[in-house]
Scaffold this motif. Sequence first.
Motif, PDB file in Angstrom:
ATOM      1  N   CYS A   1     -33.333   4.115  14.913  1.00  0.00           N
ATOM      2  CA  CYS A   1     -32.575   3.637  13.496  1.00  0.00           C
ATOM      3  C   CYS A   1     -33.169   3.856  12.559  1.00  0.00           C
ATOM      4  CB  CYS A   1     -33.372   1.781  13.260  1.00  0.00           C
ATOM      5  SG  CYS A   1     -32.556   1.146  14.222  1.00  0.00           S
ATOM      6  N   ASP A   2     -32.303   4.169  11.186  1.00  0.00           N
ATOM      7  CA  ASP A   2     -31.488   4.746  10.336  1.00  0.00           C
ATOM      8  C   ASP A   2     -32.039   3.721   8.845  1.00  0.00           C
ATOM      9  OD1 ASP A   2     -30.294   7.128  11.574  1.00  0.00           O
ATOM     10  OD2 ASP A   2     -28.753   5.109  11.685  1.00  0.00           O
ATOM     11  N   ILE A   3     -32.019   2.392   9.062  1.00  0.00           N
ATOM     12  CA  ILE A   3     -32.289   1.935   7.394  1.00  0.00           C
ATOM     13  C   ILE A   3     -33.011   0.644   8.359  1.00  0.00           C
ATOM     14  CG2 ILE A   3     -31.444   1.741   5.253  1.00  0.00           C
ATOM     15  CD1 ILE A   3     -28.907   3.617   5.467  1.00  0.00           C
ATOM     16  N   ALA A   4     -33.596   0.152   8.005  1.00  0.00           N
ATOM     17  CA  ALA A   4     -34.296  -1.175   7.731  1.00  0.00           C
ATOM     18  C   ALA A   4     -34.107  -1.952   6.623  1.00  0.00           C
ATOM     19  CB  ALA A   4     -35.441  -0.915   7.753  1.00  0.00           C
ATOM     20  N   ILE A   5     -33.053  -2.849   6.980  1.00  0.00           N
ATOM     21  CA  ILE A   5     -32.793  -3.717   6.121  1.00  0.00           C
ATOM     22  C   ILE A   5     -34.193  -5.326   6.144  1.00  0.00           C
ATOM     23  CG2 ILE A   5     -30.519  -2.891   5.666  1.00  0.00           C
ATOM     24  CD1 ILE A   5     -29.913  -5.568   7.838  1.00  0.00           C
ATOM     25  N   ILE A   6     -33.913  -5.798   4.788  1.00  0.00           N
ATOM     26  CA  ILE A   6     -34.817  -7.325   5.210  1.00  0.00           C
ATOM     27  C   ILE A   6     -34.546  -8.333   3.794  1.00  0.00           C
ATOM     28  CG2 ILE A   6     -37.171  -8.059   4.794  1.00  0.00           C
ATOM     29  CD1 ILE A   6     -38.250  -5.021   5.080  1.00  0.00           C
ATOM     30  N   PRO A   7     -33.663  -8.587   4.119  1.00  0.00           N
ATOM     31  CA  PRO A   7     -32.400 -10.136   3.010  1.00  0.00           C
ATOM     32  C   PRO A   7     -33.941 -11.183   3.567  1.00  0.00           C
ATOM     33  CG  PRO A   7     -31.846 -10.126   5.449  1.00  0.00           C
ATOM     34  CD  PRO A   7     -32.905  -8.985   5.476  1.00  0.00           C
ATOM     35  N   ILE A   8     -33.849 -11.666   1.690  1.00  0.00           N
ATOM     36  CA  ILE A   8     -35.269 -12.777   2.386  1.00  0.00           C
ATOM     37  C   ILE A   8     -34.436 -14.119   0.913  1.00  0.00           C
ATOM     38  CG2 ILE A   8     -37.349 -13.418   1.008  1.00  0.00           C
ATOM     39  CD1 ILE A   8     -38.186 -11.794   3.224  1.00  0.00           C
ATOM     40  N   ASP A   9     -34.355 -14.879   1.818  1.00  0.00           N
ATOM     41  CA  ASP A   9     -33.597 -16.625   1.084  1.00  0.00           C
ATOM     42  C   ASP A   9     -35.005 -17.094  -0.172  1.00  0.00           C
ATOM     43  OD1 ASP A   9     -33.377 -18.466  -0.116  1.00  0.00           O
ATOM     44  OD2 ASP A   9     -33.694 -19.327   1.556  1.00  0.00           O
ATOM     45  N   SER A  10     -35.015 -16.169  -1.389  1.00  0.00           N
ATOM     46  CA  SER A  10     -36.010 -16.245  -2.783  1.00  0.00           C
ATOM     47  C   SER A  10     -35.843 -17.952  -3.373  1.00  0.00           C
ATOM     48  CB  SER A  10     -35.577 -14.853  -3.844  1.00  0.00           C
ATOM     49  OG  SER A  10     -33.783 -14.996  -4.056  1.00  0.00           O
ATOM     50  N   ASN A  11     -34.821 -18.490  -2.734  1.00  0.00           N
ATOM     51  CA  ASN A  11     -34.609 -19.889  -3.272  1.00  0.00           C
ATOM     52  C   ASN A  11     -35.880 -21.234  -2.731  1.00  0.00           C
ATOM     53  OD1 ASN A  11     -32.554 -19.521  -4.829  1.00  0.00           O
ATOM     54  ND2 ASN A  11     -30.646 -19.275  -3.329  1.00  0.00           N
ATOM     55  N   TYR A  12     -36.515 -20.273  -1.651  1.00  0.00           N
ATOM     56  CA  TYR A  12     -37.561 -21.282  -1.012  1.00  0.00           C
ATOM     57  C   TYR A  12     -38.861 -20.030  -1.193  1.00  0.00           C
ATOM     58  CZ  TYR A  12     -39.511 -23.610   3.197  1.00  0.00           C
ATOM     59  OH  TYR A  12     -40.082 -24.381   3.847  1.00  0.00           O
ATOM     60  N   PHE A  13     -39.455 -20.927  -1.984  1.00  0.00           N
ATOM     61  CA  PHE A  13     -40.403 -20.600  -1.994  1.00  0.00           C
ATOM     62  C   PHE A  13     -41.662 -19.961  -0.968  1.00  0.00           C
ATOM     63  CE2 PHE A  13     -41.303 -22.023  -6.856  1.00  0.00           C
ATOM     64  CZ  PHE A  13     -40.185 -21.550  -6.513  1.00  0.00           C
ATOM     65  N   LEU A  14     -41.300 -20.948   0.379  1.00  0.00           N
ATOM     66  CA  LEU A  14     -42.066 -20.237   1.751  1.00  0.00           C
ATOM     67  C   LEU A  14     -42.121 -18.423   1.457  1.00  0.00           C
ATOM     68  CD1 LEU A  14     -44.318 -20.392   3.616  1.00  0.00           C
ATOM     69  CD2 LEU A  14     -42.769 -21.361   4.661  1.00  0.00           C
ATOM     70  N   THR A  15     -40.738 -18.460   1.319  1.00  0.00           N
ATOM     71  CA  THR A  15     -40.155 -17.156   1.719  1.00  0.00           C
ATOM     72  C   THR A  15     -40.158 -16.299   0.435  1.00  0.00           C
ATOM     73  OG1 THR A  15     -37.580 -18.100   1.694  1.00  0.00           O
ATOM     74  CG2 THR A  15     -39.006 -17.556   4.309  1.00  0.00           C
ATOM     75  N   LYS A  16     -39.654 -16.568  -0.557  1.00  0.00           N
ATOM     76  CA  LYS A  16     -40.012 -15.673  -1.546  1.00  0.00           C
ATOM     77  C   LYS A  16     -41.363 -14.981  -2.062  1.00  0.00           C
ATOM     78  CE  LYS A  16     -38.930 -15.943  -6.558  1.00  0.00           C
ATOM     79  NZ  LYS A  16     -39.095 -17.393  -8.116  1.00  0.00           N
ATOM     80  N   PHE A  17     -42.557 -15.371  -1.270  1.00  0.00           N
ATOM     81  CA  PHE A  17     -43.683 -15.605  -1.637  1.00  0.00           C
ATOM     82  C   PHE A  17     -44.102 -15.069  -0.159  1.00  0.00           C
ATOM     83  CE2 PHE A  17     -43.597 -17.753  -5.198  1.00  0.00           C
ATOM     84  CZ  PHE A  17     -43.655 -17.775  -6.122  1.00  0.00           C
TER      85      PHE A  17
END
Length: 353
Positions: free
Chosen positions: A243-259
Amino acid sequence: MNYSNLKIGYVPLKSDLITAPGDYRRFVNYAKIRGIDYEVAALDRVYDVVVITQGADITLWRDYKHGIIIYDLIDSYLSISRFNLKALLRGLAKYVAGRHIKLEFNYWNSIRKMCIRSDIVICSTKEQRDKILPYCSKVPIILDYHDEVVKNPKKNYRLNDKVKLVWEGMPSNLYQLKLIKKPLLKLSQKYNIELHIVTSHTYYKFLGKYGLTQTQKEVDKIFNNTIVHEWTKETISDVVRQCDIAIIPIDSNYFLTKFKPENKILFFWKMGVPVVASNIPSYARTMNNANLDFICKDEISWEKKIESLILSCSMRHSAAIAGKEYAEKIFSTDQITKKWDDVFKVVEHLSIS
């Protein structure tokens, strides 16, 4: 330190010790490197040291009367409000799923009590450490080993007829791809975007045993030119390398994923793949430390950051190499092992005192 003098018990995420990343990327790998003997812990046995993972029944282990407890708490549960609905239901869910013997609705409070009982709590981010310190004074930050999944890093940065994006993770986190649905659709109007998803082909939506779901059907609702690869230790590096580019979108509204910690960025970098990621504290810190600028605060920045990498082979190469050099220097196997060594130096001190 002479580990042979210690009787060590380990409470794993999975009893086979080889399928759960939280086992083989953490204490299990450290024990292998240092030649430490241990056994899967039982509550009715006496140990000098017990290493407890998030797979443990903490409603029972917090009352363990013997030895030193090291609690490997890698997710930021204490960052969630104790009154959050998911937090309030998580204890019930673990009871219904048979993971906890005792019914305790407030999982946040169960975690707090386990931290109070523990002699050492290992965590994965500065933000998490700040939340744990009121309940335990010894809180080192240790990230994951990647020895078993980083093989033959990427070296060719030329694009072919497709732009291959890659996302890797648990099926329960697939919903976060919706955060960049519009940018992906816009980019696909100009480029032949192919999204590679590395996860389980099927998963249960509820309590890990109900609502069997086909991953391909779920991701097709977000982006239709998608290929789902079964996640295995043996094949993950092969998929990522292509693959060429890795993407990591994160739900920053939910603290368990934000941190969440920066483990995933470091994995992709060690594989020699440039990363575009959401603006959460650990990711922003890591990108800044590596002198890279591929953090996205909104849909527009997601589109622009990905497109900038699509348009420039030299940028893809330089971003990948800068990330790889940083990850291998600061988060090498030797560096992570030294942090575990420091934990057991504390164990030695506690044993003497």
